[in-house]
Design a protein around this motif. Structure first.
Motif, short mmCIF file in Angstrom:
data_model
loop_
_atom_site.label_atom_id
_atom_site.label_comp_id
_atom_site.label_asym_id
_atom_site.label_seq_id
_atom_site.Cartn_x
_atom_site.Cartn_y
_atom_site.Cartn_z
N LEU A 181 2.33 -6.94 18.93
CA LEU A 181 3.35 -7.94 19.26
C LEU A 181 4.31 -8.15 18.09
N ALA A 182 3.79 -8.27 16.87
CA ALA A 182 4.65 -8.50 15.71
C ALA A 182 5.65 -7.38 15.54
N ASP A 183 5.24 -6.15 15.80
CA ASP A 183 6.15 -5.02 15.67
C ASP A 183 7.24 -5.06 16.74
N MET A 184 6.88 -5.45 17.97
CA MET A 184 7.88 -5.55 19.03
C MET A 184 8.91 -6.62 18.70
N ILE A 185 8.47 -7.77 18.23
CA ILE A 185 9.40 -8.85 17.88
C ILE A 185 10.29 -8.43 16.72
N LYS A 186 9.70 -7.76 15.73
CA LYS A 186 10.49 -7.29 14.59
C LYS A 186 11.60 -6.36 15.05
N THR A 187 11.27 -5.42 15.91
CA THR A 187 12.27 -4.48 16.42
C THR A 187 13.36 -5.21 17.20
N SER B 145 -1.02 -10.85 10.93
CA SER B 145 -1.04 -12.26 11.29
C SER B 145 -0.48 -13.06 10.13
N SER B 146 -0.43 -14.37 10.31
CA SER B 146 0.13 -15.27 9.31
C SER B 146 1.56 -14.83 8.99
N PHE B 147 2.02 -15.06 7.76
CA PHE B 147 3.41 -14.74 7.43
C PHE B 147 3.66 -13.25 7.40
N GLU B 148 2.60 -12.43 7.26
CA GLU B 148 2.79 -10.98 7.23
C GLU B 148 3.28 -10.44 8.57
N ALA B 149 3.13 -11.22 9.65
CA ALA B 149 3.61 -10.78 10.95
C ALA B 149 5.14 -10.75 11.01
N PHE B 150 5.82 -11.35 10.03
CA PHE B 150 7.28 -11.42 10.05
C PHE B 150 7.91 -10.37 9.13
N TYR B 151 7.12 -9.46 8.60
CA TYR B 151 7.66 -8.43 7.71
C TYR B 151 8.59 -7.49 8.47
N THR B 152 9.67 -7.08 7.80
CA THR B 152 10.58 -6.08 8.37
C THR B 152 10.31 -4.70 7.78
N GLU B 153 9.44 -4.62 6.80
CA GLU B 153 9.06 -3.36 6.18
C GLU B 153 7.53 -3.24 6.24
N ALA B 154 7.05 -2.09 5.81
CA ALA B 154 5.60 -1.91 5.73
C ALA B 154 5.03 -2.92 4.74
N ARG B 155 3.92 -3.53 5.09
CA ARG B 155 3.30 -4.53 4.22
C ARG B 155 2.77 -3.87 2.95
N PRO B 156 2.82 -4.58 1.82
CA PRO B 156 2.45 -3.95 0.54
C PRO B 156 0.95 -3.75 0.40
N ALA B 157 0.59 -2.65 -0.23
CA ALA B 157 -0.81 -2.38 -0.56
C ALA B 157 -1.13 -2.98 -1.93
N ASP B 158 -2.41 -3.21 -2.17
CA ASP B 158 -2.85 -3.80 -3.43
C ASP B 158 -2.64 -2.79 -4.56
N ALA B 159 -1.78 -3.15 -5.52
CA ALA B 159 -1.44 -2.23 -6.61
C ALA B 159 -2.65 -1.93 -7.49
N CYS B 160 -3.60 -2.87 -7.60
CA CYS B 160 -4.78 -2.65 -8.43
C CYS B 160 -5.78 -1.71 -7.77
N VAL B 161 -5.59 -1.44 -6.47
CA VAL B 161 -6.51 -0.57 -5.75
C VAL B 161 -5.96 0.83 -5.61
N VAL B 162 -4.69 0.95 -5.28
CA VAL B 162 -4.12 2.27 -4.97
C VAL B 162 -4.00 3.15 -6.21
N CYS B 163 -4.13 2.56 -7.39
CA CYS B 163 -4.06 3.37 -8.61
C CYS B 163 -5.40 4.03 -8.93
N LEU B 164 -6.43 3.74 -8.17
CA LEU B 164 -7.76 4.30 -8.41
C LEU B 164 -7.92 5.62 -7.67
#
Length: 770
Positions: free
Chosen positions: A288-294, A588-607
């Motif tokens: 649903l969030a993606d449909m509303i964003k589009t 869900s929450s405020f992340e449902a209103f993102y217009t871009e891909a939601r950010p990944a945890d920078a402390c995790v993706v560097c591993l």
């Protein structure tokens, strides 16, 4: 042991208090850590008890206090005493703390696999190492050793999780999200996407769960033990087999950014033989969030040229990529335009100011998007976001768009009609699933389905509602087969009595040669008569639907209701448990209103890939899933300051010598009153913080061991008030700054007014001379 420290050390507790991570500063307000540090200085017995307690191998000091506060808050002399005690307490006969590197690595790995606050890289932080070495000079821990222990913890927890999922007797819904990590500067910009696969279900205690099954880069890596070979389904089905849940999947939710559904179709083809519900009609769930964003982005695209003009006049600043913030900025610019801020010749000559008809289009877009946001904000802030609440929110959205489609403004009506087309397509694709979920809401049942179908489809509504009812019965029959009731209705066998009488009734003659012969057909006939005389046994579904619907309540919790109604509707409650867990939106929450891909945890993706996947999966399975209801005060703080600036600008007005000073004086008084109100509010919260500090200090004095063992309960309530207090302090400071600007501007205007009066007197003198 006596510990003598002068009071000067108490004053040093709040000095140089800074975060170890990212250089953030700790509020200098009183906190439980400050109070405990003071008590630690003044009470030698408590300090001795702390060191003795720290010797317990299962206790992690990092779980007691925020790492960003404790190091700066403990005075140097206190740390020296702690260090001395770690080597042994002279004269007490107590040995020092024995350091075990293996146990230390294991404990830190448990923390890293349980919370995002403790990344494995922390062991390489110089300040963190210095802090632990002060407590124990033997401390030595490497990142490699912690990483190895993290993998061991993950494998142990994975086995426990896998065992739970294999024994789980319900259905599991999947959702897939694409997270993005951006790094580097403009000239060396890097962007990498990560796939995150979630499992959604409701456990036996009716708690909503959301566990990560796999987290990896979309490019994959064969270095990882959990690497899934790429195929038509991206190795998704093999992953489900690895977790032992390939027979339990009911739905798959993902966004619609990709034009084709090849991955979903491929996964569905593998699971098709595993008896999908309703032959797989409900398997594909559109986000649903993606449909509303589009839908909203298409509206913004229609006025893109106007938005570009507005950006030249009104800075949008740097903010999160949330689509409702765009309308917030547009409304701010629109308000300034209505006040005449963009009407001066200098602005018109320097910028491409939109004409009035374009401002009207901006106003129409803001009206529509704001109405959509109001409904979705209520939806995505719901504490338990279960599938039964989506239908009536979508019905509200459809009502709003229908009203705008008949608006007197042709532009607004055209926008609403285009949005309705996209909305109706989503409605048709998702109605079956949302309707079944709504029937399982005791506030709605089939009554609301009949109402919605007749309103939306008109004459065809009856057939659509009937299709939902047929699907409900079919699904219920499947659940009855899977979970047969223990006390099924069993008819009593018919009594068979043989009479020795030759003539029991008139006209009845015994059969010659075999008077004891039993007619089996008559015996079955007697059983049939007994069964036909009994009332028909009603199923859970029929009993549930026959009961009146519950009164409407927006705060209704369906999970709580079904947890108590399960005894009355055992089979239907199993069905409800599976359907209410279906995620209709990936975010869900405020992340449902993102217009871009939601950010990944920078402390995790560097591993490394295997450690990255281990941390994300372990952390999600370690805690109960609760919606991250984030206070929108933080996100709307910029908007609040923006609205304040607009109000101040409207009070000050343009720099015109002919401006009336008395009006400005009245507005200054009005602002002073508002300022005083916020000051009073800030003082109230400050007193509340001090009161909580006093309660904490009493608790420490009465039972310091309990506070040591469970400080989280004390910290949580305090932190909420402290954050609220800090927000008020910031707002108070902003008001003071703006108030000072107003006063300075007021003095300037007074000076200008005095100059004008002097010039008037001079001209009057010249006039008299002439």
């Amino acid at each position: 042991m006596a510990l003598l420290l002068d009071s000067s050390h108490v004053g040093r507790l709040n000095e140089n208090a800074s975060y170890l991570n990212e250089g953030k500063h700790v509020s200098k307000c009183s906190s439980p850590v400050n109070l405990f540090s003071r008590k630690l200085i003044q009470d030698s017995n408590l300090l001795t008890g702390l060191i003795t307690w720290l010797q317990r191998p299962q206790i992690s000091l990092c779980s007691l206090f925020p790492l960003n506060s404790l190091w700066a808050l403990l005075p140097t002399k206190t740390l020296n005493v702690v260090s001395d005690m770690s080597r042994g307490v002279p004269g007490s006969g107590k040995p020092g703390i024995t350091y075990d590197e293996q146990n230390a690595a294991r404990e830190f790995a448990n923390m890293a696999c349980s919370s995002e606050d403790f990344p494995p890289q922390m062991v390489e932080d110089e300040n963190f190492g210095r802090f632990l070495q002060t407590l124990n000079p033997q401390f030595k821990l490497s990142f490699k050793k912690v990483g190895t222990e993290c993998m061991k913890v993950y494998k142990e927890r994975k086995e426990e999780t896998k065992k739970f999922l294999v024994n789980f007797d319900g259905r599991i819904s999947l959702s897939m999200d694409i997270l993005r990590h951006e790094s580097g500067r403009w000239d060396t910009f890097n962007c990498e996407d990560y796939l995150c696969l979630y499992a959604h279900f409701i456990d036996e205690n009716w708690k909503l769960k959301k566990w990560v099954l796999n987290f990896r880069s979309l490019w994959g890596s064969c270095e990882s033990d959990d690497y899934i070979p790429e195929g038509d389904d991206g190795g998704m089905f093999k992953l489900l087999q690895d977790w032992g849940i390939e027979n339990k999947i009911s739905t798959f939710t993902r966004n619609d950014e990709d034009s084709d559904d090849s991955l979903v179709k491929c996964v569905k083809s593998h699971i098709q033989d595993k008896n999908l519900q309703l032959n797989g009609q409900l398997f594909r769930v559109h986000c649903l969030a993606d449909m509303i964003k589009t839908m909203v982005e298409d509206v913004f695209e229609m006025i893109k040229d106007i938005i570009d003009k507005v950006r030249e006049l009104y800075s949008f600043g740097r903010s999160l990529p949330l689509w409702y913030l765009t309308t917030s900025h547009l409304k701010g610019a629109l308000q300034l335009w209505t006040m005449g801020e963009f009407s001066s010749e200098d602005v018109i000559n320097s910028y491409n100011v939109p004409p009035p008809e374009e401002w009207k289009k901006v106003e129409g877009v803001c009206l529509i998007v704001d109405k959509i946001y109001e409904v979705l904000n209520v939806l995505f802030e719901t504490k338990h976001l279960t599938s039964n609440i989506y239908l009536y929110h979508l019905d509200e959205l459809r009502e709003i768009l229908t009203q705008f489609s008949t608006d007197s403004c042709e532009f607004v009506a055209t926008l609403a009609k285009d949005m309705l087309k996209k909305f109706d397509k989503y409605w048709d694709d998702m109605f079956f699933l949302l309707a079944i979920s709504a029937v399982l809401d005791p506030r709605f049942k089939m009554k609301y389905i009949d109402f919605v179908c007749s309103k939306v489809k008109g004459m065809e509504g009856n057939s659509q509602a009937a299709a939902v009812f047929v699907a409900m019965n079919k699904l219920f029959d499947e659940y009855e087969i899977r979970f047969p009731e223990k006390d099924k209705f069993i008819s009593e066998p018919a009594s068979d009595s043989d009479s020795d009488s030759d003539y029991d009734s008139e006209g009845e003659v015994p059969a010659a040669g075999n008077a004891n012969y039993t007619f089996s057909v008559m015996k079955k006939y007697e059983e049939f008569l007994q069964l036909s005389d009994l009332p028909a046994k009603k199923t859970d579904l029929h009993c549930y639907l026959e009961q009146p619907v519950l009164p409407w309540s927006q705060d209704f919790d369906s999970l709580t209701w079904w947890s108590t109604a399960g005894a009355k509707y055992p089979t239907l409650s199993r069905m409800a448990r599976d359907f209410l867990a279906i995620p209709v939106s990936v975010a869900s929450s405020f992340e449902a209103f993102y217009t871009e891909a939601r950010p990944a945890d920078a402390c995790v993706v560097c591993l490394k890939p295997e450690l990255m996947n281990a941390l994300v999966c372990s952390r999600s399975c370690n805690r109960s899933y609760q919606l991250n209801i984030i206070s929108f005060d933080r996100l709307n703080r910029e908007n609040w300051l923006q609205r304040l600036s607009l109000r101040l600008d409207s009070l000050i007005g343009p720099e015109d010598e002919n401006e009336a000073t008395p009006v400005l004086e009245v507005d200054v008084i009005q602002l002073q009153r508002e300022h005083q109100t916020l000051v009073t509010d800030a003082q109230f919260h400050h007193w509340a913080v001090l009161d909580l500090n006093d309660r904490h200090q009493v608790a420490v004095l009465q039972n310091p061991v309990t506070v040591l063992q469970n400080p989280v309960a004390v910290l949580n309530g305090h932190q909420v008030l402290e954050d609220r207090h800090q927000v008020l302090v910031d707002r108070h400071q902003v008001l003071e700054d703006h108030h000072q600007v107003l006063e300075d501007r007021h003095h300037v205007l007074e000076n200008r007014h005095q100059v004008l009066e002097d010039r008037n007197e001079e001209m009057a003198d010249e006039h008299r001379c002439l």
